[in-house]
Design a protein around this motif. Structure first.
Motif, mmCIF file in Angstrom:
data_model
loop_
_atom_site.group_PDB
_atom_site.id
_atom_site.type_symbol
_atom_site.label_atom_id
_atom_site.label_comp_id
_atom_site.label_asym_id
_atom_site.label_seq_id
_atom_site.Cartn_x
_atom_site.Cartn_y
_atom_site.Cartn_z
ATOM 1 N N VAL A 6 -0.237 6.241 -6.642
ATOM 2 C CA VAL A 6 -0.908 7.346 -5.973
ATOM 3 C C VAL A 6 -0.595 7.370 -4.464
ATOM 4 N N GLY A 7 0.043 6.305 -3.969
ATOM 5 C CA GLY A 7 0.390 6.286 -2.550
ATOM 6 C C GLY A 7 -0.816 6.166 -1.648
ATOM 7 N N ALA A 8 -1.769 5.331 -2.046
ATOM 8 C CA ALA A 8 -2.992 5.164 -1.257
ATOM 9 C C ALA A 8 -2.816 4.006 -0.283
ATOM 10 N N MET A 9 -3.020 4.281 0.989
ATOM 11 C CA MET A 9 -2.871 3.229 1.997
ATOM 12 C C MET A 9 -3.997 2.211 1.889
ATOM 13 N N GLY A 10 -3.696 0.996 2.351
ATOM 14 C CA GLY A 10 -4.712 -0.045 2.402
ATOM 15 C C GLY A 10 -4.832 -0.853 1.124
ATOM 16 N N ASN A 51 4.766 -4.055 12.189
ATOM 17 C CA ASN A 51 4.249 -3.397 13.386
ATOM 18 C C ASN A 51 5.327 -2.528 14.031
ATOM 19 N N ASN A 52 5.243 -1.221 13.785
ATOM 20 C CA ASN A 52 6.108 -0.275 14.497
ATOM 21 C C ASN A 52 5.272 0.666 15.372
ATOM 22 N N GLY A 53 3.954 0.367 15.459
ATOM 23 C CA GLY A 53 3.093 1.112 16.376
ATOM 24 C C GLY A 53 2.875 2.566 16.002
ATOM 25 N N THR A 54 3.063 2.894 14.729
ATOM 26 C CA THR A 54 2.932 4.298 14.371
ATOM 27 C C THR A 54 2.766 4.475 12.862
ATOM 28 N N TRP A 55 2.273 5.646 12.490
ATOM 29 C CA TRP A 55 2.301 6.064 11.092
ATOM 30 C C TRP A 55 3.748 6.512 10.819
ATOM 31 N N GLY A 56 4.608 5.540 10.566
ATOM 32 C CA GLY A 56 6.044 5.812 10.541
ATOM 33 C C GLY A 56 6.440 6.880 9.527
ATOM 34 N N THR A 57 5.852 6.796 8.359
ATOM 35 C CA THR A 57 6.195 7.750 7.292
ATOM 36 C C THR A 57 5.971 9.183 7.773
ATOM 37 N N ILE A 58 4.854 9.367 8.454
ATOM 38 C CA ILE A 58 4.519 10.724 8.891
ATOM 39 C C ILE A 58 5.415 11.134 10.052
ATOM 40 N N ARG A 59 5.808 10.136 10.889
ATOM 41 C CA ARG A 59 6.788 10.408 11.941
ATOM 42 C C ARG A 59 8.044 10.990 11.298
ATOM 43 N N GLY A 115 0.862 -1.181 0.000
ATOM 44 C CA GLY A 115 0.000 0.000 0.000
ATOM 45 C C GLY A 115 0.892 1.221 0.000
ATOM 46 N N ALA A 116 0.822 2.005 1.076
ATOM 47 C CA ALA A 116 1.717 3.152 1.183
ATOM 48 C C ALA A 116 2.264 3.218 2.593
ATOM 49 N N GLY A 117 3.518 3.570 2.710
ATOM 50 C CA GLY A 117 4.173 3.646 4.009
ATOM 51 C C GLY A 117 5.637 3.321 3.815
ATOM 52 N N ASN A 118 6.439 3.672 4.783
ATOM 53 C CA ASN A 118 7.882 3.473 4.610
ATOM 54 C C ASN A 118 8.269 2.007 4.523
ATOM 55 N N TYR A 119 7.478 1.126 5.149
ATOM 56 C CA TYR A 119 7.778 -0.305 5.057
ATOM 57 C C TYR A 119 7.886 -0.759 3.601
ATOM 58 N N ALA A 120 7.162 -0.077 2.708
ATOM 59 C CA ALA A 120 7.148 -0.498 1.293
ATOM 60 C C ALA A 120 8.468 -0.209 0.591
ATOM 61 N N ALA A 170 2.425 -5.048 4.333
ATOM 62 C CA ALA A 170 1.504 -4.024 4.837
ATOM 63 C C ALA A 170 2.039 -3.422 6.133
ATOM 64 N N GLY A 171 2.038 -2.124 6.239
ATOM 65 C CA GLY A 171 2.352 -1.472 7.510
ATOM 66 C C GLY A 171 1.211 -1.724 8.475
ATOM 67 N N ASP A 172 1.464 -1.517 9.758
ATOM 68 C CA ASP A 172 0.371 -1.717 10.718
ATOM 69 C C ASP A 172 -0.751 -0.710 10.459
ATOM 70 N N GLY A 173 -0.391 0.485 10.008
ATOM 71 C CA GLY A 173 -1.404 1.481 9.663
ATOM 72 C C GLY A 173 -2.141 1.081 8.403
ATOM 73 N N CYS A 174 -1.366 0.751 7.415
ATOM 74 C CA CYS A 174 -1.903 0.376 6.108
ATOM 75 C C CYS A 174 -2.869 -0.807 6.221
ATOM 76 N N PHE A 175 -2.419 -1.839 6.917
ATOM 77 C CA PHE A 175 -3.206 -3.062 7.021
ATOM 78 C C PHE A 175 -4.571 -2.786 7.641
HETATM 79 C C1 TPP Z 1 -5.496 6.651 2.557
HETATM 80 C C2 TPP Z 1 -4.302 7.387 3.054
HETATM 81 N N1 TPP Z 1 -4.358 8.043 4.219
HETATM 82 C C3 TPP Z 1 -3.266 8.705 4.680
HETATM 83 C C4 TPP Z 1 -2.105 8.726 3.960
HETATM 84 C C5 TPP Z 1 -0.892 9.472 4.487
HETATM 85 N N2 TPP Z 1 0.140 8.493 4.861
HETATM 86 C C6 TPP Z 1 1.109 8.113 4.008
HETATM 87 S S1 TPP Z 1 2.113 6.967 4.628
HETATM 88 C C7 TPP Z 1 1.302 6.974 6.104
HETATM 89 C C8 TPP Z 1 1.743 6.102 7.237
HETATM 90 C C9 TPP Z 1 1.740 4.660 6.899
HETATM 91 O O1 TPP Z 1 1.808 3.955 8.091
HETATM 92 P P1 TPP Z 1 2.131 2.412 8.125
HETATM 93 O O2 TPP Z 1 1.271 1.687 7.186
HETATM 94 O O3 TPP Z 1 2.098 1.961 9.535
HETATM 95 O O4 TPP Z 1 3.598 2.322 7.520
HETATM 96 P P2 TPP Z 1 4.965 2.922 8.132
HETATM 97 O O5 TPP Z 1 5.121 4.261 7.533
HETATM 98 O O6 TPP Z 1 4.851 2.941 9.619
HETATM 99 O O7 TPP Z 1 6.024 2.006 7.636
HETATM 100 C C10 TPP Z 1 0.230 7.864 6.076
HETATM 101 C C11 TPP Z 1 -0.671 8.114 7.216
HETATM 102 C C12 TPP Z 1 -2.111 8.052 2.722
HETATM 103 N N3 TPP Z 1 -1.043 8.032 1.928
HETATM 104 N N4 TPP Z 1 -3.205 7.375 2.296
#
Ligand code: TPP
Ligand code: MG
Length: 562
Positions: free
Chosen positions: A411-415, A465-473, A386-391, A437-442
């Motif tokens: 498009v960087g759409a999570m989920g 599982n890093n317990g956070t929206w890591g990318t935004i961190r 999906g989207a997130g730094n784990y990818a 999948a990131g914990d947020g994404c999943f």
């Molecule tokens: C639908 C959607 N909501 C919000 C965002 C903004 N966003 C991009 S990456 C991210 C965090 C992803 O978190 P996680 O899946 O846990 O991956 P991590 O970055 O921790 O590896 C967010 C909130 C997005 N890209 N898509």
């Protein structure tokens, strides 16, 4: 004699004629005749019963990506349509053919803001190639024919068709239309002559491939062309499947997280041959690798839609051509004088260096895990994200080998990862599929596990599982160092969650425990045809390959003069 049929019957028969064998839907009373008509196509058209329209639309999008034919999605009026918007937007930005059918109030109540009424032309106008409402039952075949052609022509994309009640319940005597035909735009002989001329003069040319709809045959033809002309080849951001990364001319993956040598090579190129790609913000690192509106490099832009050429960049040469027709045309070209492949081979060597896992803090290294997955899976396997730094990790360490091996939303759409993995399993069951999948994404689409359970899909899911929206961190530390707030979350036990879906759950906290867990997960998915999930727990400080949150914070504080 031709019989009268209701709108649902006409529509479903027409979908069948257009080659639809699977559709993704969440039911609604607004399109009951379409649902009922499925009774006439049992064993031919498989309805996939989804749990949320966001996932249903993602699945249709992934289906469109894999097959280059429109993914089909049915959702109900306002609420269903609103939920589905994310998949539509993904199809739009990712240039994926998709047709979204949406229920609509009957014409007699139109514009009263009747129950769940929306004007989809206004709501979806900016994220669709075409939005229409079919107001007459007898015109269903006409609208569907146009929808299939529009979704697949030029720059592919999504189409929305609204279905008023009277259209679906109404009856008509109307003939079906023949199946849609794909149109290909081939480059002209003048285009090719000029292209050859520009490549002949180039000292440091580079080819950038991207976009959608590449076939394996076209990819092979492009490799032949790259070899003949000594071109290093990079793929556009998240278009990992567009070129065989084991090819000795492959230079790397352009875009956010790219390796510095490739960024420099793109900047320093004198001619860039961009094929099938829009040259978006991610691929160009915020329009810096190539500057808009006039890049320093001479740009040859090959794109299936004339409207995209010159939209962001003034090209030295624009060529309107479908990617596969372009590949077919250039494979036969050969340079007039011998070319030097040294630069391409050097670019490939630099790329190969990036495949060695980088060190990471803590007992569990995402680099090590992603590298293990990359090396263990067969070349045919598909990886979804999906989207997130784990990818960043699978995309860095896996050598993708062609169409069908990656599903990633540009498009960087999570989920996206889980619905996409489900579709990979359904559409190309001969390939293994692993969802990262990131914990947020999943947690954005975990309801899709019900679909994996229902259709007995053996997929492997890795939840990071890093317990956070890591990318935004990471962004937060860069912009507001040391002021972490409102991003961390409490997670459920993912390994137990999957058990409720009759899957195999495992939890890994040390790198060395991953390999046996991964082997068990793959065997379970293969033998049981049910999902296997590994929850991977790690320190959020390790935020990207070779980078920690602490590094980012320290750099940001230093830059602030702290
Ligand atoms: C639908 C959607 N909501 C919000 C965002 C903004 N966003 C991009 S990456 C991210 C965090 C992803 O978190 P996680 O899946 O846990 O991956 P991590 O970055 O921790 O590896 C967010 C909130 C997005 N890209 N898509
Ligand atoms: Mg996370």
């Amino acid at each position: 004699m031709m019989a009268t049929r209701n709108g649902g019957q006409i529509l479903m028969q027409q979908l069948r004629i257009h080659g639809v064998r699977r559709l993704f839907m969440v039911a609604g009373e607004s399109f009951l005749p379409c649902i009922d008509a499925l009774n006439e196509h049992v064993g031919v058209i498989q309805p996939i019963v989804c749990r949320h329209e966001g996932s249903a639309a993602y699945m249709a999008e992934a289906h469109g990506k894999l097959t280059a034919t429109p993914g089909i999605c049915f959702v109900t009026r306002g609420p269903g349509a609103s939920n589905a918007a994310i998949g539509l937007h993904t199809a739009f930005q990712d240039s994926t053919p998709l047709i979204l059918f949406v229920g609509q109030v009957g014409n007699r109540f139109q514009d009263r803001e009747a129950f769940q009424e929306l004007d989809y032309r206004r709501v979806f106008g900016q994220m669709s190639k075409w939005v229409a409402q079919i107001d007459q039952t007898e015109r269903i075949p006409e609208y569907l024919s146009r929808a299939f052609h529009v979704a697949t022509s030029g720059r592919p994309g999504p189409v929305v068709l609204a279905l008023p009640e009277n259209t679906l319940w109404g009856r008509a005597m109307v003939a079906d239309l023949p199946p849609w035909r794909r149109t290909q735009i081939a480059p002209g002989s003048d285009d090719l002559r000029r292209l050859k001329g520009m490549l002949a003069q180039a000292q440091r040319p580079l080819m950038l491939v991207g976009g959608s709809g590449w076939t394996a045959a076209a990819m092979g033809q492009m490799a032949r062309f790259a070899h003949a002309f000594g071109l290093p080849v990079a793929v556009a951001w998240r278009r990992l499947e567009c070129y065989d990364q084991a090819d000795e001319h492959f230079a790397g993956h352009a875009g956010w997280g790219m390796h510095a040598a490739l960024a420099e090579r793109i900047r320093a190129a004198d001619v860039i041959l961009a094929v099938g790609t829009r040259l978006g913000e991610a691929t160009t690192l915020g329009y810096t690798l190539l500057e808009s509106p006039l890049p320093r490099q001479r740009l040859i832009h090959v794109y299936p839609d004339a409207d995209e050429i010159g939209r962001v960049y003034a090209p030295a040469q624009g060529i309107v051509a479908s990617v596969n027709a372009f590949a077919q045309a250039v494979q036969a070209l050969s340079p007039d004088k011998p070319v030097d492949a040294a630069a391409a081979h050097a670019a490939h060597a630099q790329y190969l260096d990036t495949l060695t896992p980088l060190p990471a803090p803590g007992p569990l290294s995402l680099d090590a895990i992603a590298a293990h997955v990359a090396q263990t899976l067969p070349a045919s396997a598909c990886i979804t994200v999906g989207a997130g730094n784990y990818a960043l990790y699978p995309h860095r360490y896996r050598q993708f080998r062609g169409p069908g091996t990656s599903l990633a939303p540009t498009v960087g759409a999570m989920g996206y990862g889980l619905p996409a993995a489900i579709v990979s399993r359904l559409t190309q069951p001969e390939r293994e599929v692993v969802c990262f999948a990131g914990d947020g994404c999943f947690q954005m689409t975990q309801e899709a596990l019900g679909v994996a359970l229902q259709y007995a899909l053996g997929i492997v899911i890795l939840v990071f599982n890093n317990g956070t929206w890591g990318t935004i961190r990471a962004h937060q530390e860069r912009e507001f160092p040391g002021r972490n707030i409102a991003l961390d979350f409490v997670n459920p036990q993912f390994a137990r969650l999957i058990e409720a879906y009759e899957g195999l759950g495992q939890r890994v906290v040390r790198s060395e425990d991953f390999a046996p867990a991964f082997a068990r997960a793959r065997a379970f998915a293969r033998e049981q045809q049910r999902p296997a999930l590994i929850e991977i727990c790690y320190d959020p400080d390790g935020i990207a390959p070779g980078e920690t949150l602490q590094d980012i914070r320290a750099r940001a504080l230093a830059a602030q003069g702290g």
